[in-house]
Write a protein that holds these residues in place. Structure first.
Motif, short mmCIF file in Angstrom:
data_model
loop_
_atom_site.label_atom_id
_atom_site.label_comp_id
_atom_site.label_asym_id
_atom_site.label_seq_id
_atom_site.Cartn_x
_atom_site.Cartn_y
_atom_site.Cartn_z
N HIS A 159 -11.95 -8.36 0.18
CA HIS A 159 -13.34 -8.69 0.48
C HIS A 159 -14.29 -8.21 -0.62
CE1 HIS A 159 -12.09 -8.99 4.91
NE2 HIS A 159 -12.38 -10.20 4.49
N HIS B 13 -11.39 3.88 -3.77
CA HIS B 13 -10.85 4.08 -2.41
C HIS B 13 -9.33 4.02 -2.43
CE1 HIS B 13 -11.96 4.06 1.90
NE2 HIS B 13 -10.92 3.27 2.11
N TYR C 123 -13.57 -7.86 13.06
CA TYR C 123 -13.55 -7.01 11.86
C TYR C 123 -14.09 -5.62 12.22
CZ TYR C 123 -14.11 -5.43 7.07
OH TYR C 123 -13.99 -4.73 5.90
N ASP D 235 -13.94 0.03 -4.17
CA ASP D 235 -12.64 -0.30 -3.58
C ASP D 235 -11.50 0.30 -4.42
OD1 ASP D 235 -11.43 -1.58 -1.40
OD2 ASP D 235 -10.77 -3.22 -2.66
N TYR E 170 0.84 -1.21 0.00
CA TYR E 170 0.00 0.00 0.00
C TYR E 170 0.87 1.25 0.00
CZ TYR E 170 -4.12 -2.78 1.43
OH TYR E 170 -5.16 -3.68 1.51
N THR F 243 -5.41 -1.09 8.04
CA THR F 243 -6.15 -1.60 6.88
C THR F 243 -5.57 -2.93 6.40
OG1 THR F 243 -6.64 0.65 6.19
CG2 THR F 243 -6.91 -1.05 4.54
N LEU G 218 -12.71 8.99 -0.28
CA LEU G 218 -12.41 7.95 0.73
C LEU G 218 -13.58 7.80 1.68
CD1 LEU G 218 -8.70 8.70 1.61
CD2 LEU G 218 -9.59 6.51 0.87
N GLY H 92 -15.55 4.49 1.62
CA GLY H 92 -15.29 3.79 2.89
C GLY H 92 -16.59 3.48 3.61
N PRO I 63 -5.15 -4.50 -5.69
CA PRO I 63 -5.75 -5.08 -4.47
C PRO I 63 -7.28 -5.11 -4.49
CG PRO I 63 -3.96 -3.61 -3.88
CD PRO I 63 -4.17 -3.44 -5.35
N VAL J 177 -8.25 -6.06 5.91
CA VAL J 177 -8.64 -6.82 4.71
C VAL J 177 -8.40 -8.33 4.87
CG1 VAL J 177 -8.29 -4.90 3.10
CG2 VAL J 177 -6.43 -6.47 3.51
N LYS K 75 -9.58 1.94 12.72
CA LYS K 75 -9.18 2.63 11.50
C LYS K 75 -9.90 3.98 11.39
CE LYS K 75 -9.50 2.58 6.56
NZ LYS K 75 -9.32 1.92 5.32
N SER L 221 -18.01 -0.17 4.41
CA SER L 221 -18.33 -0.52 5.80
C SER L 221 -19.75 -1.07 5.88
CB SER L 221 -18.21 0.71 6.71
OG SER L 221 -16.95 1.29 6.56
C1 HEM Z 1 -6.90 8.35 5.23
C2 HEM Z 1 -7.98 7.71 4.87
C3 HEM Z 1 -8.03 6.29 4.38
C4 HEM Z 1 -7.04 5.52 3.83
C5 HEM Z 1 -5.58 5.90 3.57
C6 HEM Z 1 -7.63 4.24 3.53
C7 HEM Z 1 -6.96 3.20 2.92
C8 HEM Z 1 -7.54 2.00 2.56
C9 HEM Z 1 -6.91 0.96 1.80
C10 HEM Z 1 -5.49 1.02 1.26
C11 HEM Z 1 -7.79 -0.07 1.70
C12 HEM Z 1 -7.51 -1.44 1.10
C13 HEM Z 1 -8.31 -1.76 -0.12
C14 HEM Z 1 -7.95 -3.12 -0.64
O1 HEM Z 1 -6.90 -3.69 -0.32
O2 HEM Z 1 -8.73 -3.63 -1.45
C15 HEM Z 1 -9.00 0.30 2.40
C16 HEM Z 1 -10.10 -0.50 2.54
C17 HEM Z 1 -11.20 -0.17 3.30
N1 HEM Z 1 -11.44 1.03 3.94
FE1 HEM Z 1 -10.21 2.63 3.90
N2 HEM Z 1 -8.95 4.23 3.92
C18 HEM Z 1 -9.24 5.47 4.44
C19 HEM Z 1 -10.46 5.89 4.90
C20 HEM Z 1 -11.53 5.07 5.19
C21 HEM Z 1 -12.75 5.47 5.83
C22 HEM Z 1 -13.09 6.89 6.24
C23 HEM Z 1 -13.51 4.33 5.97
C24 HEM Z 1 -14.86 4.13 6.60
C25 HEM Z 1 -15.74 5.06 6.82
C26 HEM Z 1 -12.79 3.24 5.38
C27 HEM Z 1 -13.23 1.94 5.34
C28 HEM Z 1 -12.64 0.94 4.61
C29 HEM Z 1 -13.20 -0.39 4.43
C30 HEM Z 1 -14.49 -0.93 5.04
C31 HEM Z 1 -12.30 -1.08 3.58
C32 HEM Z 1 -12.48 -2.50 3.06
C33 HEM Z 1 -11.62 -3.47 3.82
C34 HEM Z 1 -11.91 -4.89 3.37
O3 HEM Z 1 -11.69 -5.24 2.20
O4 HEM Z 1 -12.38 -5.65 4.23
N3 HEM Z 1 -11.58 3.72 4.91
N4 HEM Z 1 -8.83 1.56 2.92
#
Ligand code: HEM
Length: 288
Positions: free
Chosen positions: A135, A153, A221, A150, A19, A277, A198, A202, A130, A281, A228, A206
């Motif tokens: 998921h 994101h 989880y 995703d 990442y 994160t 994001l 996100g 990724p 995942v 996070k 979620s």
């Molecule tokens: C600085 C802000 C953020 C960064 C740098 C970040 C980074 C990431 C990255 C790199 C992934 C992995 C995606 C993958 O491998 O497929 C991810 C997944 C995810 N993020 Fe974020 N994210 C941020 C903000 C948020 C916020 C605000 C939320 C929720 C409100 C969130 C919820 C999630 C969820 C639920 C996943 C899916 C994880 C899974 O596959 O089970 N993220 N994020």
């Protein structure tokens, strides 16, 4: 030895390294789009591109090996398993990322100097795979929407945090107040768009993975996701301080030093967001 290499921590660390490497590569290319760096300044990013490419290369090779070892019945069969995995969506995603990592390591100029389209394609190849391995891709409902969200994101994380990391590591070091103000003014709309993307994607992910509040507290989880979100809120708060409090006084004495410290802290917390994160995942979804 093999057990340690394929442990939860080792796989999460490899994912985390990936990442970070991919986000920095996106940041370098996003800076080109923001047109705020001259060609000679971009040339200074070459070393960073090479380093990020190396990190991504190590991460992809480690993840491929770890997955092959986890799937193979015996360690001797791991190589044959790599061959089998290469024919799957996972394997294709890794191959694409491997090519982007090799280009960054061996030909960093492709990211910073050559045609913008090539640099854009390489950055997307580095950051998007990724989305086909987590998921979202395994989602039973809304799979297409989940993968698109995703991918957005991942891209937004790179655009926002990757760009800020490159600014902090390469540019802000020697910048005068006027130059720093130029950087921040050009970067702000990108950071806002990245943060909004994001947030929306996100929240969607979620909702998709954790359907009820009870699942948030009642599953590992949900609790990891909560950690996070707390860290993301800290990043957002610091971003707001940079934008609203420090930028207006950037030209006064000590302004650039304050920005540097605050932006460094923001990047450091974002590095933790990526780490959490990387565990998230790999954590089983509630009810799985
Ligand atoms: C600085 C802000 C953020 C960064 C740098 C970040 C980074 C990431 C990255 C790199 C992934 C992995 C995606 C993958 O491998 O497929 C991810 C997944 C995810 N993020 Fe974020 N994210 C941020 C903000 C948020 C916020 C605000 C939320 C929720 C409100 C969130 C919820 C999630 C969820 C639920 C996943 C899916 C994880 C899974 O596959 O089970 N993220 N994020």
């Amino acid at each position: 030895m093999i057990a340690a290499f394929t442990s939860e921590w080792a796989t999460a660390l490899a994912r985390w390294l990936g990442y970070l490497g991919a986000s920095v590569l996106v940041g370098v290319v996003a800076l080109r789009l923001q047109r705020q760096a001259t060609e000679s300044q971009l040339n200074h990013s070459r070393r960073l591109v090479r380093l990020a490419g190396l990190a991504l290369l190590v991460a992809v090779l480690a993840r491929m090996t770890q997955q092959a070892l986890l799937f193979a019945a015996a360690p001797e069969e791991a190589l044959a398993m790599v061959g089998i995995l290469r024919g799957t969506a996972w394997g294709t995603a890794w191959t694409v990322q491997l090519l982007a990592a090799l280009a960054a390591t061996l030909l960093p100029g492709a990211y910073v100097k050559k045609g913008l389209l090539l640099a854009l394609a390489l950055a997307l190849m580095a950051v998007l795979p990724p989305a086909f391995q987590g998921h979202a891709f395994g989602s039973e409902e809304f799979m297409v929407q989940a993968v698109v969200a995703d991918a957005l994101h991942l891209l937004a994380a790179g655009v926002w945090m990757g760009t800020l990391a490159v600014l902090v590591i390469v540019w802000l070091g020697q910048a005068s107040g006027t130059r720093a103000l130029e950087f921040v003014t050009a970067f702000s709309p990108w950071a806002l768009t990245g943060a909004a993307t994001l947030g929306v994607t996100g929240v969607f992910a979620s909702w998709l993975h954790v359907r009820t509040p009870a699942m948030v507290w009642g599953s590992s989880y949900g609790r990891t996701l909560l950690l996070k979100v707390v860290l993301v809120l800290a990043v957002l708060a610091l971003g707001a301080v940079n934008w609203k409090r420090i930028t207006p006084v950037l030209l006064s004495p000590g302004g650039v030093a304050r920005l540097r410290t605050s932006a460094r802290t923001e990047v450091a917390i974002a590095v933790l967001v990526f780490l959490v994160t990387a565990f998230l995942v790999a954590t089983s979804l509630p009810g799985e």
